[in-house]
Design a protein around this motif. Structure first.
Motif, PDB file in Angstrom:
ATOM      1  N   ALA A  48       0.813  -1.222   0.000  1.00  0.00           N
ATOM      2  CA  ALA A  48       0.000   0.000   0.000  1.00  0.00           C
ATOM      3  C   ALA A  48       0.844   1.269   0.000  1.00  0.00           C
ATOM      4  O   ALA A  48       0.310   2.366  -0.144  1.00  0.00           O
ATOM      5  CB  ALA A  48      -0.932   0.001   1.209  1.00  0.00           C
ATOM      6  N   VAL A  49       2.165   1.119   0.187  1.00  0.00           N
ATOM      7  CA  VAL A  49       3.030   2.302   0.239  1.00  0.00           C
ATOM      8  C   VAL A  49       4.126   2.184  -0.816  1.00  0.00           C
ATOM      9  O   VAL A  49       4.302   1.139  -1.454  1.00  0.00           O
ATOM     10  CB  VAL A  49       3.665   2.467   1.643  1.00  0.00           C
ATOM     11  N   SER A  50       4.865   3.251  -0.979  1.00  0.00           N
ATOM     12  CA  SER A  50       5.993   3.261  -1.906  1.00  0.00           C
ATOM     13  C   SER A  50       7.144   4.014  -1.260  1.00  0.00           C
ATOM     14  O   SER A  50       6.996   5.157  -0.826  1.00  0.00           O
ATOM     15  CB  SER A  50       5.593   3.938  -3.230  1.00  0.00           C
ATOM     16  N   VAL A  51       8.274   3.337  -1.157  1.00  0.00           N
ATOM     17  CA  VAL A  51       9.471   3.944  -0.576  1.00  0.00           C
ATOM     18  C   VAL A  51      10.578   3.844  -1.626  1.00  0.00           C
ATOM     19  O   VAL A  51      11.156   2.776  -1.841  1.00  0.00           O
ATOM     20  CB  VAL A  51       9.894   3.233   0.727  1.00  0.00           C
ATOM     21  N   ARG A  52      10.851   4.926  -2.290  1.00  0.00           N
ATOM     22  CA  ARG A  52      11.776   4.941  -3.416  1.00  0.00           C
ATOM     23  C   ARG A  52      13.224   5.043  -2.949  1.00  0.00           C
ATOM     24  O   ARG A  52      13.548   5.782  -2.026  1.00  0.00           O
ATOM     25  CB  ARG A  52      11.468   6.109  -4.338  1.00  0.00           C
ATOM     26  N   LEU A  53      14.076   4.272  -3.615  1.00  0.00           N
ATOM     27  CA  LEU A  53      15.512   4.381  -3.440  1.00  0.00           C
ATOM     28  C   LEU A  53      16.106   4.742  -4.800  1.00  0.00           C
ATOM     29  O   LEU A  53      16.280   3.872  -5.664  1.00  0.00           O
ATOM     30  CB  LEU A  53      16.106   3.057  -2.928  1.00  0.00           C
ATOM     31  N   GLY A  54      16.303   6.020  -5.001  1.00  0.00           N
ATOM     32  CA  GLY A  54      16.736   6.493  -6.309  1.00  0.00           C
ATOM     33  C   GLY A  54      15.571   6.498  -7.286  1.00  0.00           C
ATOM     34  O   GLY A  54      14.405   6.610  -6.911  1.00  0.00           O
ATOM     35  N   ASP A  55      15.895   6.358  -8.563  1.00  0.00           N
ATOM     36  CA  ASP A  55      14.854   6.380  -9.591  1.00  0.00           C
ATOM     37  C   ASP A  55      14.348   4.999  -9.956  1.00  0.00           C
ATOM     38  O   ASP A  55      13.385   4.874 -10.728  1.00  0.00           O
ATOM     39  CB  ASP A  55      15.404   7.058 -10.864  1.00  0.00           C
ATOM     40  N   ARG A  56      14.979   3.956  -9.416  1.00  0.00           N
ATOM     41  CA  ARG A  56      14.655   2.611  -9.903  1.00  0.00           C
ATOM     42  C   ARG A  56      13.995   1.711  -8.862  1.00  0.00           C
ATOM     43  O   ARG A  56      12.986   1.078  -9.141  1.00  0.00           O
ATOM     44  CB  ARG A  56      15.937   1.953 -10.418  1.00  0.00           C
ATOM     45  N   TRP A  57      14.557   1.651  -7.677  1.00  0.00           N
ATOM     46  CA  TRP A  57      14.121   0.652  -6.704  1.00  0.00           C
ATOM     47  C   TRP A  57      13.032   1.190  -5.770  1.00  0.00           C
ATOM     48  O   TRP A  57      13.118   2.309  -5.306  1.00  0.00           O
ATOM     49  CB  TRP A  57      15.301   0.167  -5.871  1.00  0.00           C
ATOM     50  N   ASP A  58      12.043   0.321  -5.523  1.00  0.00           N
ATOM     51  CA  ASP A  58      10.990   0.611  -4.554  1.00  0.00           C
ATOM     52  C   ASP A  58      11.177  -0.350  -3.382  1.00  0.00           C
ATOM     53  O   ASP A  58      10.912  -1.557  -3.502  1.00  0.00           O
ATOM     54  CB  ASP A  58       9.605   0.421  -5.191  1.00  0.00           C
ATOM     55  N   LEU A  59      11.654   0.181  -2.271  1.00  0.00           N
ATOM     56  CA  LEU A  59      11.942  -0.673  -1.112  1.00  0.00           C
ATOM     57  C   LEU A  59      10.691  -1.371  -0.577  1.00  0.00           C
ATOM     58  O   LEU A  59      10.761  -2.500  -0.080  1.00  0.00           O
ATOM     59  CB  LEU A  59      12.597   0.160  -0.008  1.00  0.00           C
ATOM     60  N   ALA A  60       9.552  -0.701  -0.653  1.00  0.00           N
ATOM     61  CA  ALA A  60       8.303  -1.315  -0.181  1.00  0.00           C
ATOM     62  C   ALA A  60       7.949  -2.540  -1.019  1.00  0.00           C
ATOM     63  O   ALA A  60       7.512  -3.573  -0.494  1.00  0.00           O
ATOM     64  CB  ALA A  60       7.175  -0.291  -0.222  1.00  0.00           C
ATOM     65  N   ALA A  61       8.151  -2.424  -2.335  1.00  0.00           N
ATOM     66  CA  ALA A  61       7.881  -3.564  -3.216  1.00  0.00           C
ATOM     67  C   ALA A  61       8.831  -4.720  -2.924  1.00  0.00           C
ATOM     68  O   ALA A  61       8.440  -5.898  -2.968  1.00  0.00           O
ATOM     69  CB  ALA A  61       7.992  -3.136  -4.679  1.00  0.00           C
ATOM     70  N   LEU A  62      10.099  -4.381  -2.627  1.00  0.00           N
ATOM     71  CA  LEU A  62      11.046  -5.426  -2.245  1.00  0.00           C
ATOM     72  C   LEU A  62      10.622  -6.108  -0.947  1.00  0.00           C
ATOM     73  O   LEU A  62      10.778  -7.324  -0.784  1.00  0.00           O
ATOM     74  CB  LEU A  62      12.439  -4.820  -2.082  1.00  0.00           C
ATOM     75  N   ALA A  63      10.076  -5.312  -0.018  1.00  0.00           N
ATOM     76  CA  ALA A  63       9.588  -5.886   1.240  1.00  0.00           C
ATOM     77  C   ALA A  63       8.416  -6.834   0.981  1.00  0.00           C
ATOM     78  O   ALA A  63       8.292  -7.876   1.633  1.00  0.00           O
ATOM     79  CB  ALA A  63       9.168  -4.775   2.198  1.00  0.00           C
ATOM     80  N   VAL A  64       7.567  -6.477   0.025  1.00  0.00           N
ATOM     81  CA  VAL A  64       6.457  -7.363  -0.348  1.00  0.00           C
ATOM     82  C   VAL A  64       7.008  -8.682  -0.885  1.00  0.00           C
ATOM     83  O   VAL A  64       6.538  -9.768  -0.521  1.00  0.00           O
ATOM     84  CB  VAL A  64       5.553  -6.700  -1.399  1.00  0.00           C
ATOM     85  N   ALA A  65       8.021  -8.588  -1.744  1.00  0.00           N
ATOM     86  CA  ALA A  65       8.625  -9.796  -2.304  1.00  0.00           C
ATOM     87  C   ALA A  65       9.229 -10.658  -1.194  1.00  0.00           C
ATOM     88  O   ALA A  65       9.078 -11.892  -1.191  1.00  0.00           O
ATOM     89  CB  ALA A  65       9.692  -9.419  -3.328  1.00  0.00           C
ATOM     90  N   CYS A  66       9.899 -10.020  -0.244  1.00  0.00           N
ATOM     91  CA  CYS A  66      10.484 -10.758   0.876  1.00  0.00           C
ATOM     92  C   CYS A  66       9.410 -11.449   1.716  1.00  0.00           C
ATOM     93  O   CYS A  66       9.591 -12.587   2.174  1.00  0.00           O
ATOM     94  CB  CYS A  66      11.309  -9.811   1.746  1.00  0.00           C
ATOM     95  N   ALA A  67       8.290 -10.762   1.915  1.00  0.00           N
ATOM     96  CA  ALA A  67       7.189 -11.356   2.685  1.00  0.00           C
ATOM     97  C   ALA A  67       6.632 -12.582   1.984  1.00  0.00           C
ATOM     98  O   ALA A  67       6.351 -13.609   2.613  1.00  0.00           O
ATOM     99  CB  ALA A  67       6.089 -10.324   2.904  1.00  0.00           C
ATOM    100  N   PHE A  68       6.494 -12.491   0.655  1.00  0.00           N
ATOM    101  CA  PHE A  68       5.998 -13.640  -0.102  1.00  0.00           C
ATOM    102  C   PHE A  68       7.008 -14.790  -0.094  1.00  0.00           C
ATOM    103  O   PHE A  68       6.616 -15.958  -0.021  1.00  0.00           O
ATOM    104  CB  PHE A  68       5.672 -13.231  -1.543  1.00  0.00           C
ATOM    105  N   ILE A  69       8.299 -14.469  -0.175  1.00  0.00           N
ATOM    106  CA  ILE A  69       9.325 -15.510  -0.116  1.00  0.00           C
ATOM    107  C   ILE A  69       9.281 -16.217   1.236  1.00  0.00           C
ATOM    108  O   ILE A  69       9.339 -17.450   1.319  1.00  0.00           O
ATOM    109  CB  ILE A  69      10.726 -14.901  -0.364  1.00  0.00           C
TER     110      ILE A  69
END
Length: 297
Positions: A48-69
């Motif tokens: 539900a959130v977006s935490v950008r790291l630069g112009d490419r990476w979304d840390l929140a999306a990475l956290a979602v991927a980690c949760a699914f893993i």
């Protein structure tokens, strides 16, 4: 002289082995289920959130991927370890040992006093060995020999009045108290969870309308939907309502059994009536296993 009795600690060691395995399997399965559902809610929050790291990476999306893993790893572990099976198989074995022990100790069929003690003991050992043979090969690690305990011998050698008193108080009344308390506990939990789920649903309606009107931009409705799904899944796993009904039925059944057994004065009638009482206790456990989709043992 101390009145004979029979506690769980005075049952054959096989009972404690199976009981311990069942409780361990239950704890592990419930803990893993909590982790799975918590990870699902966490994934919804991060989505539900977006935490950008630069112009490419979304840390929140990475956290979602980690949760699914992590959720996938828990699911694969449950599939290979299968603690739910240990829970069900261990409980089935423990309760079967317990009912055989009580039947032998108080002279219930098929261990009535028409047979000599040595023959009854051989039959008890034979029945336990059948249970071991029929149990899944990898469900229990049995390290203790099959034997009748001294307390079981002592109770069996007592007269009918003492055996009846011990059975009514240490078996029937004990089970009656347990079922009654569990029925109240599960009824309270069922009501509490129903109210919690209704509250989440009501809140979800409000925040969905607020989001539709542009009052909030955060995807709180999605988070609440995930929370509702997790809560509903937990409610289904715990089966509070079904257990409350089953335990109430068992308590009512045992209260009738208690009254009927009090008036039994003859050994033949006692052997039949006490065996029927054990059947009543076994019926509840069979219903419990069936409600969870476990095969009958």
């Amino acid at each position: 002289m101390t009145e004979p009795r029979l506690t769980d600690g005075e049952l054959p060691a096989l009972f404690r082995t199976a009981d311990t395995a069942s409780l361990r399997g239950q704890r592990v399965y419930i803990r893993a289920t909590k982790i799975r559902l918590s990870l699902a809610v966490a994934a919804a929050v991060f989505a539900a959130v977006s935490v950008r790291l630069g112009d490419r990476w979304d840390l929140a999306a990475l956290a979602v991927a980690c949760a699914f893993i992590a959720t996938l790893m828990v699911e694969l572990w449950l599939l290979t370890r299968n603690p739910e099976r240990d829970w069900y198989d261990g409980r089935a074995f423990a309760e079967s040992i317990k009912t055989l022990s009580w039947r032998y100790s108080v002279g219930a069929a098929p261990f009535a006093f028409a047979s000599p003690d040595t023959e009854a003991e051989r039959q008890f050992i034979h029945e336990v060995q059948k249970l071991i043979t029929e149990a899944p090969a990898d469900s229990l690690v049995i390290s203790n020999p099959v034997r009748v305990t001294e307390q079981m011998h002592a109770l069996r050698r007592s007269d009918l009045a003492l055996r009846r008193h011990a059975y009514l108080e240490s078996r029937i009344q004990d089970q009656l108290n347990w079922y009654s308390s569990k029925a109240k506990f599960n009824s309270g939990r069922a009501r509490g969870w129903r109210l919690a789920l209704i509250s989440i649903e009501g809140t979800g309606i409000i925040v969905a309308l607020l989001k539709a009107g542009g009052v909030i931009s955060f995807d709180l409705p999605g988070v609440l939907a995930a929370l509702l799904g997790a809560g509903s899944a937990w409610f289904a796993v715990r089966q509070y309502e079904a257990l409350a009904r089953a335990y109430k039925f068992a308590a009512n059944d045992l209260s009738t059994v208690y009254a009927r057994l009090q008036s039994v004065e003859e050994e033949d009638a006692w052997a039949h009536e006490s065996a029927d009482a054990e059947e009543a206790i076994s019926r509840e456990h069979t219903m419990w296993r069936a409600s969870r989709g476990a095969p009958h043992v």
